[in-house]
Design a protein around this motif. Structure first.
Motif, PDB file in Angstrom:
ATOM      1  N   PHE A  91       0.866  -1.292  -0.038  1.00 57.18           N
ATOM      2  CA  PHE A  91      -0.175  -0.061   0.080  1.00 57.18           C
ATOM      3  C   PHE A  91       0.819   1.481  -0.095  1.00 57.18           C
ATOM      4  O   PHE A  91       0.654   2.184  -0.659  1.00 57.18           O
ATOM      5  CB  PHE A  91      -0.867  -0.179   1.357  1.00 57.18           C
ATOM      6  CG  PHE A  91      -1.686   1.331   1.309  1.00 57.18           C
ATOM      7  CD1 PHE A  91      -2.976   1.300   0.755  1.00 57.18           C
ATOM      8  CD2 PHE A  91      -1.323   1.983   2.356  1.00 57.18           C
ATOM      9  CE1 PHE A  91      -3.810   2.539   0.972  1.00 57.18           C
ATOM     10  CE2 PHE A  91      -2.139   3.283   2.599  1.00 57.18           C
ATOM     11  CZ  PHE A  91      -3.444   3.428   1.949  1.00 57.18           C
ATOM     12  N   ASP A  92       1.776   1.317   0.837  1.00 53.89           N
ATOM     13  CA  ASP A  92       2.710   2.651   1.129  1.00 53.89           C
ATOM     14  C   ASP A  92       3.388   2.676  -0.280  1.00 53.89           C
ATOM     15  O   ASP A  92       3.614   3.887  -0.802  1.00 53.89           O
ATOM     16  CB  ASP A  92       3.866   2.147   2.134  1.00 53.89           C
ATOM     17  CG  ASP A  92       3.183   2.372   3.417  1.00 53.89           C
ATOM     18  OD1 ASP A  92       2.148   2.785   3.782  1.00 53.89           O
ATOM     19  OD2 ASP A  92       4.045   1.902   4.308  1.00 53.89           O
ATOM     20  N   GLU A  93       3.884   1.402  -1.021  1.00 50.94           N
ATOM     21  CA  GLU A  93       4.480   1.703  -2.346  1.00 50.94           C
ATOM     22  C   GLU A  93       3.727   2.199  -3.157  1.00 50.94           C
ATOM     23  O   GLU A  93       4.193   3.211  -4.051  1.00 50.94           O
ATOM     24  CB  GLU A  93       4.997   0.325  -2.525  1.00 50.94           C
ATOM     25  CG  GLU A  93       6.166   0.307  -3.567  1.00 50.94           C
ATOM     26  CD  GLU A  93       5.654   0.604  -4.966  1.00 50.94           C
ATOM     27  OE1 GLU A  93       6.408   1.010  -6.033  1.00 50.94           O
ATOM     28  OE2 GLU A  93       4.475   0.219  -5.430  1.00 50.94           O
ATOM     29  N   ARG A  94       2.521   1.782  -3.584  1.00 52.79           N
ATOM     30  CA  ARG A  94       1.509   2.391  -4.465  1.00 52.79           C
ATOM     31  C   ARG A  94       1.443   4.002  -4.201  1.00 52.79           C
ATOM     32  O   ARG A  94       1.390   4.664  -4.908  1.00 52.79           O
ATOM     33  CB  ARG A  94       0.483   1.448  -4.682  1.00 52.79           C
ATOM     34  CG  ARG A  94       0.699   0.145  -5.478  1.00 52.79           C
ATOM     35  CD  ARG A  94       0.827   0.431  -6.758  1.00 52.79           C
ATOM     36  NE  ARG A  94       2.246   0.623  -7.199  1.00 52.79           N
ATOM     37  CZ  ARG A  94       2.978   0.553  -8.127  1.00 52.79           C
ATOM     38  NH1 ARG A  94       2.137   0.818  -9.343  1.00 52.79           N
ATOM     39  NH2 ARG A  94       4.217   0.991  -8.319  1.00 52.79           N
ATOM     40  N   MET A  95       1.013   4.205  -2.894  1.00 53.20           N
ATOM     41  CA  MET A  95       0.656   5.438  -2.728  1.00 53.20           C
ATOM     42  C   MET A  95       1.563   6.628  -2.855  1.00 53.20           C
ATOM     43  O   MET A  95       1.776   7.415  -3.332  1.00 53.20           O
ATOM     44  CB  MET A  95       0.527   5.446  -1.055  1.00 53.20           C
ATOM     45  CG  MET A  95      -1.018   5.151  -0.472  1.00 53.20           C
ATOM     46  SD  MET A  95      -2.241   6.082  -0.770  1.00 53.20           S
ATOM     47  CE  MET A  95      -1.817   7.279   0.623  1.00 53.20           C
ATOM     48  N   SER A  96       2.997   6.202  -2.269  1.00 52.93           N
ATOM     49  CA  SER A  96       4.219   7.003  -2.569  1.00 52.93           C
ATOM     50  C   SER A  96       4.388   6.903  -4.108  1.00 52.93           C
ATOM     51  O   SER A  96       5.071   8.191  -4.687  1.00 52.93           O
ATOM     52  CB  SER A  96       5.254   6.671  -1.964  1.00 52.93           C
ATOM     53  OG  SER A  96       5.789   5.433  -1.806  1.00 52.93           O
ATOM     54  N   TYR A  97       4.171   6.189  -5.082  1.00 56.10           N
ATOM     55  CA  TYR A  97       4.483   5.970  -6.216  1.00 56.10           C
ATOM     56  C   TYR A  97       3.399   7.192  -6.994  1.00 56.10           C
ATOM     57  O   TYR A  97       3.960   7.848  -7.962  1.00 56.10           O
ATOM     58  CB  TYR A  97       4.241   4.592  -6.874  1.00 56.10           C
ATOM     59  CG  TYR A  97       4.284   4.445  -8.619  1.00 56.10           C
ATOM     60  CD1 TYR A  97       5.849   4.395  -9.101  1.00 56.10           C
ATOM     61  CD2 TYR A  97       3.548   4.760  -9.539  1.00 56.10           C
ATOM     62  CE1 TYR A  97       6.033   4.427 -10.129  1.00 56.10           C
ATOM     63  CE2 TYR A  97       3.622   4.666 -10.732  1.00 56.10           C
ATOM     64  CZ  TYR A  97       5.025   4.575 -11.314  1.00 56.10           C
ATOM     65  OH  TYR A  97       5.219   4.518 -12.453  1.00 56.10           O
ATOM     66  N   PHE A  98       2.282   7.201  -6.433  1.00 55.08           N
ATOM     67  CA  PHE A  98       1.376   8.113  -7.122  1.00 55.08           C
ATOM     68  C   PHE A  98       1.550   9.437  -6.489  1.00 55.08           C
ATOM     69  O   PHE A  98       0.803  10.516  -6.699  1.00 55.08           O
ATOM     70  CB  PHE A  98      -0.182   7.524  -6.914  1.00 55.08           C
ATOM     71  CG  PHE A  98      -0.221   6.649  -8.257  1.00 55.08           C
ATOM     72  CD1 PHE A  98      -1.138   7.131  -9.212  1.00 55.08           C
ATOM     73  CD2 PHE A  98       0.073   5.224  -7.820  1.00 55.08           C
ATOM     74  CE1 PHE A  98      -1.224   6.177 -10.528  1.00 55.08           C
ATOM     75  CE2 PHE A  98      -0.246   4.526  -8.985  1.00 55.08           C
ATOM     76  CZ  PHE A  98      -1.015   4.760 -10.276  1.00 55.08           C
ATOM     77  N   ARG A  99       2.332   9.613  -5.666  1.00 53.48           N
ATOM     78  CA  ARG A  99       2.586  10.775  -4.606  1.00 53.48           C
ATOM     79  C   ARG A  99       1.419  11.252  -4.160  1.00 53.48           C
ATOM     80  O   ARG A  99       1.037  12.319  -4.101  1.00 53.48           O
ATOM     81  CB  ARG A  99       3.122  11.934  -5.709  1.00 53.48           C
ATOM     82  CG  ARG A  99       4.638  11.644  -6.183  1.00 53.48           C
ATOM     83  CD  ARG A  99       5.561  12.972  -7.020  1.00 53.48           C
ATOM     84  NE  ARG A  99       6.561  12.513  -7.422  1.00 53.48           N
ATOM     85  CZ  ARG A  99       6.767  12.412  -8.914  1.00 53.48           C
ATOM     86  NH1 ARG A  99       5.727  13.044  -9.566  1.00 53.48           N
ATOM     87  NH2 ARG A  99       7.819  12.350  -9.277  1.00 53.48           N
ATOM     88  N   ALA A 100       0.560  10.214  -3.620  1.00 56.04           N
ATOM     89  CA  ALA A 100      -0.615  10.715  -3.045  1.00 56.04           C
ATOM     90  C   ALA A 100      -0.254  11.119  -1.747  1.00 56.04           C
ATOM     91  O   ALA A 100       0.608  11.233  -1.028  1.00 56.04           O
ATOM     92  CB  ALA A 100      -1.238   9.272  -2.752  1.00 56.04           C
ATOM     93  N   PRO A 101      -1.303  12.232  -1.251  1.00 62.70           N
ATOM     94  CA  PRO A 101      -1.267  12.740  -0.065  1.00 62.70           C
ATOM     95  C   PRO A 101      -1.151  11.728   1.223  1.00 62.70           C
ATOM     96  O   PRO A 101      -1.581  10.853   1.178  1.00 62.70           O
ATOM     97  CB  PRO A 101      -2.555  13.447   0.256  1.00 62.70           C
ATOM     98  CG  PRO A 101      -3.326  13.768  -0.970  1.00 62.70           C
ATOM     99  CD  PRO A 101      -2.543  12.525  -1.920  1.00 62.70           C
TER     100      PRO A 101
END
Ligand code: FAD
Lengths: 399, 377
Positions: free
Chosen positions: A87-97
């Motif tokens: 989850f963290d990886e995908r979130m940060s990949y999309f530069r999500a808040p």
């Protein structure tokens, strides 16, 4: 041995990605100019983006994804830590808040060490994304040496009275509560005199003064506590055990490396280089550029493996300590290396801050070159991480 | 052998340092970073009064006839305080080019203006897609009766927005795609068809994109001979690169001094952070970088000053100093910790400036390639 994900994990990864694609505006990853590994480029450059971020966080909480690896009884989804990492990886990949300090640092620490009352007071509100916290550790004279803090908390009846100053307090101006360490036993040993508290920012006597960082962003602050009264029940766990809790909280913090951000920026960089010409030849065919980029690719791969390793350890019920330090050291040094390489590859073009036809990648190079300075300092400097690895990890003597 | 400055040179250095310390504090750099011109007129006037703008210009053109080494000493002192302004572009880029390539008439016309601070010069060389290699320049200069007509785009022109004259490299022979088709022009910045857009940079210097749209330049403004830009430019690049090194030596000396002082004073765990071996090793590495940069720069500057061949030494100086500066200023941040990440603290001024100098007139890799060529590889 199995370096791949299970079917369940792959499905979860796809679900996260689908959610991100649906709930974030398509141009979000472009507009969000966070530098991987940096602690200073967290700004939301305009109102519209800040609103989008708030809305996005609300949806995450609704889905229960604010606290996915927490036990169900505390509002979590009881996912594995590998899934949390996915989850963290995908979130940060999309530069999500990002999902914040309350959920990833304070929450897990309370779950581990808090009293039943602490859990009731804070855990549901954190899980529902009702509150955000900031880290009130560092002081002007206590950075690497956190046991040297001077801020005091004195018990008066049902309340603690807090006096002192914190500094480099990231998002203190945006958050609701301080996750604060203060001295509760003036005479105790330096590791047994500190306690952890949750302090409401709105309490009388709290003054937050902005500090502008070298990127030009208001990310951190100085915060003054002048006779601030805190209910005694806001003490987390046992009195004078705060330093021990803090070490675990720091281990959790060092897991938050925004790993996907590295891959994202690197992909953008490679694409850009493929299209750029230098002196009539494709830049990507330049030998030294190729070697530099290939080296980064290897380092990102290593960083990912260190990242998955910490999740694996958490799934075994242990807190990654030395592994957290290795991960933190590797990714933040990579943050600097990546900034250096980006600057070097763009040569004179790297200097441009103003966005123009000639400015590569929206000015991310100089932005990263400035922000990467914070990476190897914040959350424990590289020197301190190396000492942890050598002493805690290898058992090398301290003296 | 004597690796030290002469007595006169030391006096020059000391007086420049004293003056700049007083007149160019960090608060001025901060003030100037958002200023439209980028420097205060008062400081410029004072520098002119001290004779700095005429440092290498002979007496008969109103200068003080100093040496290239004198110039480097001044630049080092300016680097120590991150001095803003058009000194480099005017005195180094404009002055040295005129001195080496100008006709008697051109020298008589422009050098006194440089010496007395009235004229601001700069160099317009880099074009889209070009890093440092002048042979690929595309800007065209076609002949039309008594004028040349220039068309094209130049990038990263330092102080292009305030310069009176641009020294511009353009292609006078469209059939010859090599260096041999290139000529240097002195372009009046007020000419019709010159369009300038300043851009903000990491190093707080002013870099402009300049578009030339049918800009007419009289034949009398050709610098040197037609098709001979590259020889003049090679020499200029060598001198400019070493001059940048001199500036860097000053810049990293200050960053280093600040850092060692900080390491001695800042206490953590009940002792100065400078007592930790990790910090000591950082500091020791900085010593090698700073001292190495100073010696290799002085060596190249001395050779140039003496009129000796200095291509190898200049390339070595810029290669080493570029990398060393990045390492030193980066460690300066690391040793200072979080305080150096606050805008109000000064370390980043040097970190920025060092990076700007690093890429100017060839980065380490570019110059290492030159060193390799000197090795006969
Ligand atoms: C962008 C940013 C955001 C931050 N956000 C927060 C926040 O939200 N909340 C918070 O509480 N803090 C925050 N910090 C502070 C951060 O935790 C400290 O900067 C860090 O712990 C280092 O402390 P210091 O800056 O005082 O450096 P110092 O401790 O003074 O260290 C200075 C230098 O000495 C070295 N050093 C110190 N001790 C040793 C040793 N024993 N052995 C070897 N070398 C040593 C260090 O590695 C460093 O190079 C932030 C910092 C930054 C840069």
């Amino acid at each position: 041995m199995e370096f791949g994900f299970s079917q369940k994990e792959i499905e979860f990864q796809e679900a996260v990605e689908e959610f991100l694609k649906k709930e974030l505006p398509p141009d979000w990853p472009e507009k969000s100019r966070h530098w991987p590994g940096g602690y200073g480029t967290i700004e939301m450059p305009n109102r519209e983006m800040a609103d989008t971020a708030r809305e996005f966080r609300r949806k995450l909480a609704q889905k229960g994804w604010f606290t996915i690896a927490w036990p169900e009884q505390y509002g979590g989804k009881a996912h594995s830590h590998i899934e949390q990492a996915i989850f963290d990886e995908r979130m940060s990949y999309f530069r999500a808040p990002s999902v914040g300090i309350a959920t990833r640092i304070a929450g897990p620490t309370i779950l581990r060490f808090g009293t039943e009352e602490n859990k009731q007071d804070w855990i549901p509100r954190i899980a529902n994304a009702e509150i955000e916290m900031w880290l009130a550790y560092s002081e002007p004279d206590a950075g690497s040496d956190l046991a040297g803090i001077q801020t005091t908390a004195v018990l008066e009846g049902e309340e603690y009275v807090i006096n002192g100053q914190k500094v480099w307090s990231t998002i203190a101006h945006l958050a609701d509560y301080a996750w604060l360490i203060a001295k509760t036993d003036p005479d105790g040993h330096r590791h047994h005199r500190v306690s952890l508290f949750v302090v409401d920012n709105k309490s009388p006597g709290v003054t937050i003064k902005p500090l502008i960082n070298i990127v030009g962003v208001h990310s951190f602050n100085e915060v003054f506590f002048d006779n601030v009264r805190v209910p005694a029940k806001n003490l987390i766990g046992d009195k004078n055990a705060g330093f021990y809790y803090l070490m675990t909280a720091l281990d959790f913090e060092r897991l938050l490396v925004g790993i996907g951000g590295f891959r994202r920026f690197f992909e953008e960089l490679v694409e850009y280089v493929k299209q750029m010409e230098r002196e009539g030849k494709p830049l990507g065919k330049n030998h030294s550029v190729r070697v530099k980029l290939a080296e980064i690719a290897v380092k990102i791969e290593i960083a990912y493996l260190f990242f998955w390793r910490t999740a694996e350890k958490l799934d075994k019920g242990q807190v990654p300590d030395v592994e957290s330090s290795v991960l933190k050291l590797t990714t933040t040094e990579l943050s600097r290396h990546l900034a250096n390489v980006t600057m070097e590859i763009f040569g004179p073009y790297s200097q441009l801050v103003t966005e123009s036809e000639w400015t590569p990648l929206r000015g991310m190079a100089p932005r990263g070159y400035l922000d990467c300075v914070s990476a190897t300092i914040g959350a424990g400097t590289s020197e301190i991480q190396r000492s942890i690895i050598a002493t805690r990890g290898l058992g090398l003597p301290r003296k | 052998m004597d690796l030290d400055l002469t007595r006169e040179q030391k006096i020059l250095k000391r007086s420049a340092q004293d003056f700049l310390k007083k007149e160019c504090p960090p608060s001025l750099i901060r003030e100037m970073k958002d200023d439209e011109r980028g420097y205060p007129q008062k400081l410029w006037d004072q520098m002119v009064d001290l004779g700095w703008t005429g440092v290498m210009i002979p007496d008969k053109y109103g200068g003080i006839g100093g040496s290239y080494l004198d110039l480097c000493i001044l630049l080092e002192a300016m680097g120590e305080v991150c001095c803003p302004g058009p000194f480099f572009s005017t005195v180094v880029l404009g002055g040295l080019t005129l001195l080496s390539a100008g006709t008697e008439e051109q020298k008589g016309k422009y050098l006194p203006g440089i010496a007395d601070g009235d004229l601001i010069f700069t160099l317009a060389m880099i074009e889209p897609g070009i890093w440092y290699d002048i042979s690929k320049i595309a800007m065209s200069a076609s002949i039309d009766s008594d004028d040349f007509v220039l068309n094209g785009t130049k990038l990263f022109v330092e102080n292009g927005h305030i310069a009176d004259y641009l020294i511009c490299v353009a292609r006078t022979d469209s059939k010859d795609a090599s260096e041999a088709g290139l000529t240097l022009f002195l372009v009046d910045n007020k000419s019709a068809g010159v369009r300038c857009s300043p851009q903000k940079t990491l190093g707080y210097d002013r870099r402009c994109e300049i578009v030339f749209d049918k800009v007419r330049v009289p034949k009398s403004n050709v610098l040197g001979d037609l098709g001979r830009a590259s020889g003049i430019f090679d020499r200029l690049q060598e001198q400019a690169a070493v001059a940048k090194c001199a500036e860097l030596v000053g810049c990293i000396q200050t960053a280093f001094d600040m850092t060692v002082k900080y390491a001695k004073n800042r206490k953590q765990f009940g002792r100065p952070i400078g007592s930790f071996q990790a910090v000591q090793h950082h500091c020791a590495n900085m010593v090698v970088d700073v001292d190495g940069a100073r010696f290799i720069t002085y060596q190249a500057a001395w050779k140039i000053s003496e009129g000796l061949a200095a291509s190898k030494e200049a390339a070595m100086a810029k290669a080493w100093t570029s990398d060393a500066s990045r390492r030193v200023t980066s460690l300066a941040h690391q040793i200072h910790g979080a305080i150096s990440f606050a805008q109000e603290y000064d370390v980043h001024l040097f970190y920025r400036r060092a990076k700007a100098c690093e890429v100017a007139f060839g980065d380490a890799e570019y110059h290492l390639e030159k060193v390799a060529a000197q090795l006969g590889l």
